[in-house]
Design an enzyme around this catalytic site. Sequence first.
Site, PDB file in Angstrom:
ATOM      1  N   GLY A  14     -23.448  24.657  -2.225  1.00  0.00           N
ATOM      2  CA  GLY A  14     -24.329  23.773  -1.362  1.00  0.00           C
ATOM      3  C   GLY A  14     -24.057  23.428  -0.138  1.00  0.00           C
ATOM      4  O   GLY A  14     -24.745  22.293   0.232  1.00  0.00           O
ATOM      5  N   SER A  15     -23.332  23.933   0.473  1.00  0.00           N
ATOM      6  CA  SER A  15     -22.956  23.579   1.905  1.00  0.00           C
ATOM      7  C   SER A  15     -24.306  23.776   3.052  1.00  0.00           C
ATOM      8  O   SER A  15     -24.275  22.954   3.734  1.00  0.00           O
ATOM      9  CB  SER A  15     -21.897  24.238   2.629  1.00  0.00           C
ATOM     10  OG  SER A  15     -21.916  25.622   2.790  1.00  0.00           O
ATOM     11  N   LYS A  63     -33.460  31.025 -20.734  1.00  0.00           N
ATOM     12  CA  LYS A  63     -34.332  30.500 -21.554  1.00  0.00           C
ATOM     13  C   LYS A  63     -35.807  31.231 -21.329  1.00  0.00           C
ATOM     14  O   LYS A  63     -36.156  31.221 -19.795  1.00  0.00           O
ATOM     15  CB  LYS A  63     -34.457  29.065 -21.378  1.00  0.00           C
ATOM     16  CG  LYS A  63     -33.631  28.343 -22.303  1.00  0.00           C
ATOM     17  CD  LYS A  63     -34.092  26.815 -22.770  1.00  0.00           C
ATOM     18  CE  LYS A  63     -32.707  26.601 -23.842  1.00  0.00           C
ATOM     19  NZ  LYS A  63     -32.359  25.173 -23.294  1.00  0.00           N
ATOM     20  N   ARG A  89     -29.543  34.196  -8.061  1.00  0.00           N
ATOM     21  CA  ARG A  89     -30.536  34.742  -8.884  1.00  0.00           C
ATOM     22  C   ARG A  89     -31.813  35.575  -8.317  1.00  0.00           C
ATOM     23  O   ARG A  89     -32.024  35.067  -7.157  1.00  0.00           O
ATOM     24  CB  ARG A  89     -31.069  33.892 -10.002  1.00  0.00           C
ATOM     25  CG  ARG A  89     -30.232  33.285 -10.964  1.00  0.00           C
ATOM     26  CD  ARG A  89     -29.780  34.067 -11.885  1.00  0.00           C
ATOM     27  NE  ARG A  89     -30.543  34.757 -12.752  1.00  0.00           N
ATOM     28  CZ  ARG A  89     -30.478  35.423 -13.845  1.00  0.00           C
ATOM     29  NH1 ARG A  89     -29.298  35.554 -14.388  1.00  0.00           N
ATOM     30  NH2 ARG A  89     -31.656  35.919 -14.488  1.00  0.00           N
ATOM     31  N   ILE A  91     -35.462  35.752  -7.603  1.00  0.00           N
ATOM     32  CA  ILE A  91     -36.911  34.941  -7.849  1.00  0.00           C
ATOM     33  C   ILE A  91     -37.831  35.798  -8.585  1.00  0.00           C
ATOM     34  O   ILE A  91     -38.221  37.038  -8.228  1.00  0.00           O
ATOM     35  CB  ILE A  91     -37.219  34.270  -6.575  1.00  0.00           C
ATOM     36  CG1 ILE A  91     -36.151  33.515  -6.253  1.00  0.00           C
ATOM     37  CG2 ILE A  91     -38.722  33.917  -6.578  1.00  0.00           C
ATOM     38  CD1 ILE A  91     -36.405  31.869  -6.805  1.00  0.00           C
ATOM     39  N   HIS A 107     -29.040  34.931   3.828  1.00  0.00           N
ATOM     40  CA  HIS A 107     -27.954  36.237   3.133  1.00  0.00           C
ATOM     41  C   HIS A 107     -27.018  36.383   4.215  1.00  0.00           C
ATOM     42  O   HIS A 107     -27.356  36.559   5.518  1.00  0.00           O
ATOM     43  CB  HIS A 107     -28.970  37.411   3.082  1.00  0.00           C
ATOM     44  CG  HIS A 107     -27.945  38.493   2.513  1.00  0.00           C
ATOM     45  ND1 HIS A 107     -27.970  38.519   1.086  1.00  0.00           N
ATOM     46  CD2 HIS A 107     -27.531  39.440   3.036  1.00  0.00           C
ATOM     47  CE1 HIS A 107     -27.294  39.453   0.810  1.00  0.00           C
ATOM     48  NE2 HIS A 107     -27.062  40.213   1.928  1.00  0.00           N
TER      49      HIS A 107
HETATM   50  C1  GAR Z   1     -24.134  31.508   1.687  1.00  0.00           C
HETATM   51  O1  GAR Z   1     -23.128  31.972   2.476  1.00  0.00           O
HETATM   52  C2  GAR Z   1     -25.279  32.339   1.414  1.00  0.00           C
HETATM   53  O2  GAR Z   1     -25.505  33.240   2.671  1.00  0.00           O
HETATM   54  C3  GAR Z   1     -24.788  33.088   0.314  1.00  0.00           C
HETATM   55  O3  GAR Z   1     -24.041  32.316  -0.508  1.00  0.00           O
HETATM   56  C4  GAR Z   1     -23.668  31.267   0.314  1.00  0.00           C
HETATM   57  C5  GAR Z   1     -23.765  29.905  -0.235  1.00  0.00           C
HETATM   58  O4  GAR Z   1     -23.245  28.926   0.244  1.00  0.00           O
HETATM   59  N1  GAR Z   1     -26.000  33.717  -0.226  1.00  0.00           N
HETATM   60  C6  GAR Z   1     -26.104  34.971  -0.815  1.00  0.00           C
HETATM   61  O5  GAR Z   1     -25.014  35.714  -0.916  1.00  0.00           O
HETATM   62  C7  GAR Z   1     -27.435  35.215  -1.485  1.00  0.00           C
HETATM   63  N2  GAR Z   1     -27.696  36.689  -1.790  1.00  0.00           N
HETATM   64  P1  GAR Z   1     -23.433  27.398   0.079  1.00  0.00           P
HETATM   65  O6  GAR Z   1     -23.802  27.185  -1.436  1.00  0.00           O
HETATM   66  O7  GAR Z   1     -22.292  26.704   0.559  1.00  0.00           O
HETATM   67  O8  GAR Z   1     -24.686  27.112   0.731  1.00  0.00           O
END
Ligand code: GAR
Length: 187
Positions: A14-15, A63, A89, A91, A107
């Site tokens: 979640g950063s 679910k 996931r 969508i 991404h």
């Molecule tokens: C992010 O770097 C994002 O680009 C990647 O997950 C990380 C989540 O970091 N997303 C994917 O790979 C989607 N295909 P965060 O939870 O610290 O924001």
Amino acid sequence: MVKKKTCVFISGQGSNLNNLIIRSRENNFPIKISLIISNNKNAKGISYAKKYRIPYFYIDTKKLNYEKIVLYNLKKYKISFICLAGYMRIISSHLIRNYQNKIINVHPSLLPKFKGLNTFSRMLKKGEIKAGCTVHYVNKKLDSGSTIVQKFFYINNHDNENTLREKTQKLEYKAFPEAIIKIFRNI
Ligand code: GAR
């Protein structure tokens, strides 16, 4: 300015969510984060929902009726815009139909290169020169909607998966808010 009520979907750290919450508290930032949805009960990102007192809930995507619950809550909180911030996931097309051109994703690659998972190890194996991130609209095909903002850096000989992740995420913290501003600037 009336801020767009936004829901952020997360799966992990979640950063990006934290960064978006901080940015959205600025007066002239176009969105307000009104809801957070996680498909992982133990996502660290949920702690930001608690810290900033933003409504959140967990969805069990195994679910059958989970989509109904998601849509019900999106309507309940009057959500008009959705950010996928590390949501791992796919969508559903039903949700995409309901929020046509209103869902964006970040991404960790220079799309259309390296769609999907394990982007950094694949980049290193291929001997890529550049890495970066892409903020794009979400459509039915994985990581294929049109690009809103893309940022890159040059890979050096000392880079490994961890350094690439770190550098990419730093760019994401700029690119994601920039994309949101770009979308709403002309509306
Ligand atoms: C992010 O770097 C994002 O680009 C990647 O997950 C990380 C989540 O970091 N997303 C994917 O790979 C989607 N295909 P965060 O939870 O610290 O924001």
